[in-house]
Structures are given as C-alpha cells and as structure tokens.
Scaffold this motif. Sequence first.
Motif, PDB file in Angstrom:
ATOM      1  N   MET A   1      -1.308   0.277  -6.789  1.00 42.34           N
ATOM      2  CA  MET A   1      -0.448   1.418  -6.463  1.00 42.34           C
ATOM      3  C   MET A   1      -0.240   2.312  -7.672  1.00 42.34           C
ATOM      4  O   MET A   1      -0.327   3.548  -7.576  1.00 42.34           O
TER       5      MET A   1
ATOM      6  N   LYS B   1      -5.452   6.222   1.786  1.00 40.26           N
ATOM      7  CA  LYS B   1      -5.379   5.733   0.413  1.00 40.26           C
ATOM      8  C   LYS B   1      -5.254   4.208   0.358  1.00 40.26           C
ATOM      9  O   LYS B   1      -5.766   3.572  -0.573  1.00 40.26           O
ATOM     10  N   TRP B   2      -4.574   3.616   1.360  1.00 43.38           N
ATOM     11  CA  TRP B   2      -4.437   2.167   1.367  1.00 43.38           C
ATOM     12  C   TRP B   2      -5.779   1.490   1.621  1.00 43.38           C
ATOM     13  O   TRP B   2      -6.095   0.474   1.021  1.00 43.38           O
TER      14      TRP B   2
ATOM     15  N   MET C   1      -2.046   5.881  -7.136  1.00 43.91           N
ATOM     16  CA  MET C   1      -1.081   6.921  -6.754  1.00 43.91           C
ATOM     17  C   MET C   1      -0.643   7.758  -7.945  1.00 43.91           C
ATOM     18  O   MET C   1      -0.430   8.959  -7.830  1.00 43.91           O
TER      19      MET C   1
ATOM     20  N   MET D   1      -7.809   1.732  -1.557  1.00 44.17           N
ATOM     21  CA  MET D   1      -7.356   0.791  -2.590  1.00 44.17           C
ATOM     22  C   MET D   1      -7.842  -0.624  -2.311  1.00 44.17           C
ATOM     23  O   MET D   1      -8.335  -1.307  -3.205  1.00 44.17           O
TER      24      MET D   1
ATOM     25  N   ARG E   1      -4.260  -1.920 -13.045  1.00 41.14           N
ATOM     26  CA  ARG E   1      -4.039  -0.474 -13.166  1.00 41.14           C
ATOM     27  C   ARG E   1      -5.123   0.170 -14.003  1.00 41.14           C
ATOM     28  O   ARG E   1      -5.655   1.226 -13.642  1.00 41.14           O
TER      29      ARG E   1
ATOM     30  N   VAL F   1       5.123   7.035  -9.096  1.00 41.62           N
ATOM     31  CA  VAL F   1       4.907   5.626  -8.762  1.00 41.62           C
ATOM     32  C   VAL F   1       4.389   4.867  -9.977  1.00 41.62           C
ATOM     33  O   VAL F   1       4.876   3.773 -10.302  1.00 41.62           O
TER      34      VAL F   1
END
Length: 307
Positions: free
Chosen positions: A128, A209-210, A132, A213, A187, A136
């Motif tokens: 995330m 986007k999910w 994002m 990912m 990340r 976030v």
Amino acid sequence: MKKKDAIENQEKLLEQEENLKAQAKENDTWMDKVRRLIRENKLAAVSAVIIILFILAAIFAPLVAPYDPAKQDLVNRLQLPSAKHWLGTDELGRDVLSRIIYGARVSLVIGLVPTAISMTIGTILGLMAGYMGKTVDFIIMRFADIMLAFPSLLLAMVIMYTLGASLINIFIALSLIQWAGTARVVRSQTLSLKEKEYVEAARSIGVSKWKIMFRHILPNCLPSLIVLFTLNIPGNILSESSLSFLGVGAKPPSTSWGLMVTRGKAYLFNDPVLALAPGVAILILVLAFNFFGDGLRDVIDPYLKEQ
C-alpha cells in the motif's frame, strides 16, 4: 482508433508478460532450484536437512522422546549424562533430552507463527505504501519508523509485561515488533516494480490498483519475502529465549528451550548440561536457518542468477 490500438498493445504486453512467466517456470522448476542449491551450496543443503530433522523430531516427539518430559523422579534428580539419560536429568528428575525434543515444538512454533503474522501485515502495508504513495505512504512509513526506533527486545518486554506472560502474548509481541522491517523491504521493491511496463499496461487498461498490487507486484516480491521469512525465524527463536531468560517468556508447563536455559542457569557450575544442552540446540537451529536463508536467496534471486 488510436485508443483501440493502444488498448490492444497493452493487452499484448500483458500477454507477453504471462508467457514469459510461464516460460521461466518451465525452464527453472523448483526441482532445478533444489538441485542447484545442493550442487552450489553444500552448507545450505546440510542446514536444510538439519531443519527438517528438527521439525520431524518436534512432530513425532511422542515417538522419538525416550521419556515423558513432564514425569518427575526426585530420587534421580540432577543426574549426569548416562546410558539411561543421555543428557542427564534436571532439578525435578525429568529427562533433559526428552524435554529438548518436546521443547522444539514450542520454539519452532514461536519462530514460525509470529514470523508469518508479521510478514503478512508488513507485506500488505508495504504494498500500500509503495503503490499508493503520498499520504498513505507517509502515514505507514512514519509509523514504521516509530516501531523501528525502539529496541525490539525492549519493546517486546514492555508488551509482555503489559499483557502478561503466555504463548499467545509472545505471538502478539513478536508480531508487533517485526512487521516494520518487512514493510520497508516490500515498499522499496514496490516503488521499483510499479514503474515496469507490464504494471503501466495493466493500469492503462483499467485494472484495479488492488489487483495490480497482489497479482502483478506481489509475485515479484515473493523471492525476497521467502528469504526474509527464513531469516526472521531464528530472530524470533532468539527473542523468545531472551524473554524467557528475563522472566517474561514462556511459562510452565510449556517446555521451550529458552525456559530450559533460564531454569538451568541456577545449576550452571554444578550441572552445566542443563543450560548448555538447550543452548546448543538453539545455536544449531538458528545457524541452520541463517545458512539456509542465504543459500535460498542465491538460488531464487533472479538478479544473482544472472550474475
């Protein structure tokens, strides 16, 4: 027409990516990786065998252990190693070897479960933050920085003193102190992967986007996560041993190696086997996981393979 051609080109890129992944899997199967590990890193292969033996001993402890680990025999307490008791007996007359075999269950579970929980949390938050970005990313990473600013053992002790000493609370404490490191690793990889052509192609044709990912970015992070998993397990085993040594770890009737070391330190000069035997077991298992993790990284990391 231009928009239609662009969509077709993006779909072709996605199809090429899937084909390349399928081809890579065909060219380099898991059996090929195992053979490569055995051929190129004998130490990692031996470490894998040691880990498997520890796991099998823990699973089949009732069949492997020569005695009941909880059975007391005060008449034969603090016996030196002998043919009857290979590692002697403790202060209550319990067989030390049997307690080490059963203690492997608790120590391995403490190594595996908190690692799995912390890495799941860290992976989701890392994805995330990296994908994002902006607010976030700032919130998650600043919270991770706060967690990393505290010494992990001290933070675990505070959590254990607050919640109380129990196996479940050990899971909670070790999970909370480790997720931040995983989040930072994921990340950093996500920041690099989200700029790849296949991610931009998926984004341009409207993939959520999910799904991007977890379908396109996460699989490319798995090699690093697998290695990180094997390297975090010994850290949790050592943390549990330290917490037990400080009196806030596992409590009786649990039989963990850390608890055995804590109990045995009172007899260190009279009967050193009580503390040294579980300590050596911890040392062997931790080294085995570390060597295996290093060898696994060399085998499954595609960049190292190219070099």
